[in-house]
Design a protein around this motif. Structure first.
Motif, short mmCIF file in Angstrom:
data_model
loop_
_atom_site.label_atom_id
_atom_site.label_comp_id
_atom_site.label_asym_id
_atom_site.label_seq_id
_atom_site.Cartn_x
_atom_site.Cartn_y
_atom_site.Cartn_z
N ILE A 26 4.41 -24.81 0.59
CA ILE A 26 3.92 -23.68 -0.20
C ILE A 26 2.40 -23.64 -0.27
O ILE A 26 1.83 -22.85 -1.01
CB ILE A 26 4.51 -23.69 -1.63
CG1 ILE A 26 4.11 -24.97 -2.36
CG2 ILE A 26 6.02 -23.51 -1.59
CD1 ILE A 26 4.45 -24.95 -3.84
N HIS A 36 3.69 -18.60 -5.14
CA HIS A 36 4.34 -18.53 -3.84
C HIS A 36 5.85 -18.70 -3.98
O HIS A 36 6.63 -18.15 -3.19
CB HIS A 36 3.78 -19.59 -2.90
CG HIS A 36 4.20 -19.44 -1.49
ND1 HIS A 36 3.51 -18.68 -0.57
CD2 HIS A 36 5.28 -19.93 -0.83
CE1 HIS A 36 4.14 -18.72 0.59
NE2 HIS A 36 5.22 -19.47 0.45
N GLY A 266 0.22 -14.56 1.18
CA GLY A 266 1.24 -14.67 0.15
C GLY A 266 2.62 -14.91 0.68
O GLY A 266 3.51 -15.28 -0.05
N GLY A 267 2.87 -14.67 1.94
CA GLY A 267 4.18 -15.01 2.50
C GLY A 267 5.05 -13.86 2.90
O GLY A 267 6.16 -14.06 3.35
#
Length: 281
Positions: A26, A36, A266-267
């Motif tokens: 993360i 996250h 941020g993913g």
């Protein structure tokens, strides 16, 4: 001098590796890493939405400090997995277990490595998953970093479908594990800009706050939002292969670029490519 020999080689089983080195999964264990966890669960909900299953995702900050993410997707499969475990147990406790490696379950998806949900579970003090699927409401819960607390069981019936994941981050890993309502609202608004017609709702139960984001015109709405109050008008825009940082649209490019950077870091893993935005004053 420290010894380095055969006994120094350790094999970390299951989710133990995640708890040992959370930064590998993360990025960090500060506020950014904490949030996250939310993005990973929200990304799964978004994957359902962009594949045509559900039009609303709700993120709730509860009074006890946990986060609850609910979607209107198909619901996590609830049958028995070939491993002998229930499928939800596999999804939330086994790294690289997921339905996105093949193309049958998802035509489009953001997460492809199958670690999101299980990593969140590994880094949580507890997690509860409620699934609405096949006319049933089923529930499974975990504690202490992904250990099964209560096995999957049916707790009711429903005509709805969807998955609700609630988790409480492990304070031993994150310290003061308090989520930011503002940070989550910003991310959910960005998601709403990207996906036309998707409603992103954020609720803070403790402070009694609530925000809902939904945009029918996607990036057009985003351009209008970042230029609100400015003496410019949108003439045309094209989604293509790069960001145009020309002088004419430098401010717009800066704003869009920052938003994309937030998404990438941020993913969400969704690449936006904006070639130009033409304005006239």
């Amino acid at each position: 001098m420290a010894e380095y020999n055969e006994k120094s080689i350790k094999i970390l089983e299951g989710l133990e590796a995640v708890r040992k080195r959370p930064g590998m999964y993360i990025g960090s264990t500060d506020k950014r890493g904490l949030h996250h966890l939310v993005w990973e669960i929200v990304d799964n909900a978004i994957d359902e939405a962009i594949n045509g299953y559900g039009k609303k995702i709700t993120v709730t900050l509860t009074k006890v400090g946990s986060v609850r993410v609910s979607d209107e997707g198909r619901g996590v499969p609830i049958g028995k997995h070939s491993s002998g475990k229930s499928t939800p147990e596999v999804i939330y406790t086994v790294l690289h277990a997921g339905g996105k490696f093949e193309t049958d379950g998802y035509k489009v998806s953001g997460g492809l490595h199958g670690v999101g949900s299980s990593v969140v579970n590994a880094l949580s003090k507890w997690m509860k998953v409620t699934i609405c699927r096949e006319g049933k409401i089923c529930e499974i819960s975990f504690k202490n970093g992904g250990h099964v607390d209560k096995e999957l069981k049916q707790i009711g019936t429903t005509k709805q479908t969807g998955t609700t994941v609630e988790f409480f981050p492990d304070e031993e890993i994150f310290g003061n594990a308090r989520f930011s309502y503002t940070t989550i609202c910003e991310r959910m608004q960005e998601s709403a800009f990207l996906i036309n017609g998707l409603t992103m709702e954020v609720i803070d139960e403790e402070d009694d706050k609530h925000n809902t984001y939904c945009y029918d015109n996607g990036l057009v709405s985003f351009v209008e939002y970042v230029n609100e109050g400015k003496d410019v008008s949108l003439k045309d825009y094209v989604v293509d292969e790069h960001i145009d940082y020309s002088n004419k649209v430098s401010n717009l490019g800066y704003n869009i670029g920052n938003t994309i950077e937030k998404f990438m870091n941020g993913g969400i893993k969704k690449t936006l490519r904006i070639i130009s935005a033409l304005f006239y004053e």
